[in-house]
Design a protein around this motif. Structure first.
Motif, short mmCIF file in Angstrom:
data_model
loop_
_atom_site.label_atom_id
_atom_site.label_comp_id
_atom_site.label_asym_id
_atom_site.label_seq_id
_atom_site.Cartn_x
_atom_site.Cartn_y
_atom_site.Cartn_z
N GLN A 59 0.85 -1.19 0.00
CA GLN A 59 0.00 0.00 0.00
C GLN A 59 0.89 1.24 0.00
OE1 GLN A 59 -1.23 1.07 4.50
NE2 GLN A 59 -2.24 -0.76 3.76
N ALA A 60 0.27 2.38 -0.27
CA ALA A 60 1.00 3.64 -0.19
C ALA A 60 1.36 3.89 1.27
CB ALA A 60 0.14 4.79 -0.73
N LEU A 61 2.61 4.22 1.52
CA LEU A 61 3.05 4.47 2.89
C LEU A 61 2.64 5.87 3.33
CD1 LEU A 61 6.62 2.87 2.76
CD2 LEU A 61 4.45 1.81 3.41
N ARG A 62 2.50 6.05 4.64
CA ARG A 62 2.15 7.35 5.19
C ARG A 62 3.31 8.32 4.94
NH1 ARG A 62 0.89 4.68 10.61
NH2 ARG A 62 2.80 5.75 11.12
N ALA A 63 3.00 9.62 4.92
CA ALA A 63 4.01 10.64 4.67
C ALA A 63 5.14 10.59 5.70
CB ALA A 63 3.36 12.03 4.67
N ASP A 64 4.81 10.38 6.99
CA ASP A 64 5.86 10.33 8.02
C ASP A 64 6.78 9.13 7.82
OD1 ASP A 64 3.62 8.65 9.10
OD2 ASP A 64 5.01 8.40 10.78
N GLU A 65 6.23 8.04 7.31
CA GLU A 65 7.04 6.84 7.05
C GLU A 65 7.96 7.06 5.87
OE1 GLU A 65 3.80 3.57 8.71
OE2 GLU A 65 3.66 4.23 6.62
N CYS A 66 7.43 7.67 4.82
CA CYS A 66 8.27 7.97 3.64
C CYS A 66 9.43 8.89 4.03
CB CYS A 66 7.42 8.62 2.55
SG CYS A 66 6.20 7.47 1.82
N LEU A 67 9.13 9.91 4.81
CA LEU A 67 10.17 10.83 5.26
C LEU A 67 11.25 10.10 6.06
CD1 LEU A 67 11.06 13.80 5.36
CD2 LEU A 67 9.75 14.04 7.46
N ALA A 68 10.84 9.23 6.98
CA ALA A 68 11.80 8.49 7.81
C ALA A 68 12.65 7.53 6.98
CB ALA A 68 11.07 7.73 8.92
N LEU A 69 12.07 7.00 5.91
CA LEU A 69 12.79 6.06 5.05
C LEU A 69 13.56 6.76 3.92
CD1 LEU A 69 10.08 3.25 4.76
CD2 LEU A 69 12.26 3.10 6.00
N GLY A 70 13.37 8.07 3.78
CA GLY A 70 14.06 8.81 2.73
C GLY A 70 13.57 8.49 1.34
N ILE A 71 12.26 8.24 1.21
CA ILE A 71 11.68 7.93 -0.10
C ILE A 71 10.59 8.96 -0.43
CG2 ILE A 71 12.24 5.48 0.04
CD1 ILE A 71 9.36 4.93 0.90
N ALA A 72 10.15 8.95 -1.66
CA ALA A 72 9.13 9.91 -2.10
C ALA A 72 7.82 9.69 -1.36
CB ALA A 72 8.90 9.77 -3.60
N VAL A 73 7.17 10.78 -0.97
CA VAL A 73 5.87 10.70 -0.30
C VAL A 73 4.89 10.00 -1.24
CG1 VAL A 73 3.92 12.05 0.60
CG2 VAL A 73 6.26 12.71 1.14
N GLY A 74 4.15 9.05 -0.68
CA GLY A 74 3.19 8.29 -1.46
C GLY A 74 3.76 7.03 -2.08
N ALA A 75 5.06 6.77 -1.86
CA ALA A 75 5.67 5.57 -2.41
C ALA A 75 5.00 4.33 -1.84
CB ALA A 75 7.17 5.55 -2.10
N GLU A 76 4.98 3.29 -2.65
CA GLU A 76 4.37 2.05 -2.21
C GLU A 76 5.37 1.22 -1.39
OE1 GLU A 76 1.32 -0.93 -4.28
OE2 GLU A 76 3.34 -1.08 -5.13
N GLY A 77 4.83 0.54 -0.41
CA GLY A 77 5.68 -0.32 0.41
C GLY A 77 4.90 -1.47 1.01
N TRP A 78 5.66 -2.36 1.62
CA TRP A 78 5.05 -3.49 2.33
C TRP A 78 4.72 -3.02 3.73
CZ3 TRP A 78 2.98 -7.90 0.96
CH2 TRP A 78 2.70 -8.86 1.95
N VAL A 79 3.49 -3.28 4.15
CA VAL A 79 3.03 -2.91 5.48
C VAL A 79 2.64 -4.19 6.21
CG1 VAL A 79 1.25 -1.67 6.78
CG2 VAL A 79 2.20 -0.67 4.69
#
Length: 185
Positions: A59-79
């Motif tokens: 799913q699309a990751l939350r904005a705070d998660e993307c920031l912490a991971l250093g990836i683009a906001v809205g990037a897809e990831g495994w949750v």
């Protein structure tokens, strides 16, 4: 999984150095313990520890998660969202995320964990480096509906290994504090 919009909520994640001093030592001891939470919960439960998966998927990751991971906001990831249980009671709500790109090149198959603890895997693999713990009052909208309660402490840290970053957040539920209080009596 929470049914409210995850982007509608916000959290201010703070390192220990920026945390207000009105947090009691017992709570701080749990929030900033750098050891394995799985091992600590297993000890507290006298080996009556279990993991209950709630949600796993892309799913699309939350904005705070993307920031912490250093990836683009809205990037897809495994949750992966689970309850860490002691004596069958949910003690901790945990949410672990990683970007699709990092997982595809990092060689870690989170889809096969099932009821095993991700934390145990991370602490058994010496190649993972744990970055500093951050804490917040976890937004109610991000909690599973049945556990939605204001004012719960959450913590998170990033684990890194050869370009693979995993963000692990753990929210301490009232049932954990009750069990920990009974243990200290």
């Amino acid at each position: 999984m929470s049914h409210e919009s995850p982007q509608a909520a916000a959290a201010v994640w703070l390192p220990f150095s920026q945390l207000a001093t009105d947090v009691d030592q017992h709570t701080l001891g749990w929030l900033f313990d750098e050891g394995s939470l799985t091992r600590r919960l297993t000890h507290l439960s006298h080996d009556h520890f279990s993991v209950t998966p709630l949600y796993e998927g892309w799913q699309a990751l939350r904005a705070d998660e993307c920031l912490a991971l250093g990836i683009a906001v809205g990037a897809e990831g495994w949750v992966r969202e689970v309850y860490l249980r002691g004596h069958g009671q949910p003690w901790v709500f945990a949410r672990s995320v990683a970007s699709r790109v990092a997982l595809e090149r990092g060689g870690l198959d989170l889809e096969t964990l099932g009821s095993r603890s991700l934390g145990e895997l991370l602490f058994c693999d010496q190649a993972f480096i744990r970055h500093p713990i951050e804490v917040c009052t976890y937004p109610t909208a991000w909690l599973p509906t049945e556990m939605a309660c204001a004012g719960l402490w959450g913590r998170r840290s990033r684990f890194a290994r050869n370009g693979l970053d995993l963000l692990v957040a753990e929210v301490f539920l009232p049932t954990l504090w009750q069990a920990a209080k009974e243990e200290t009596r």
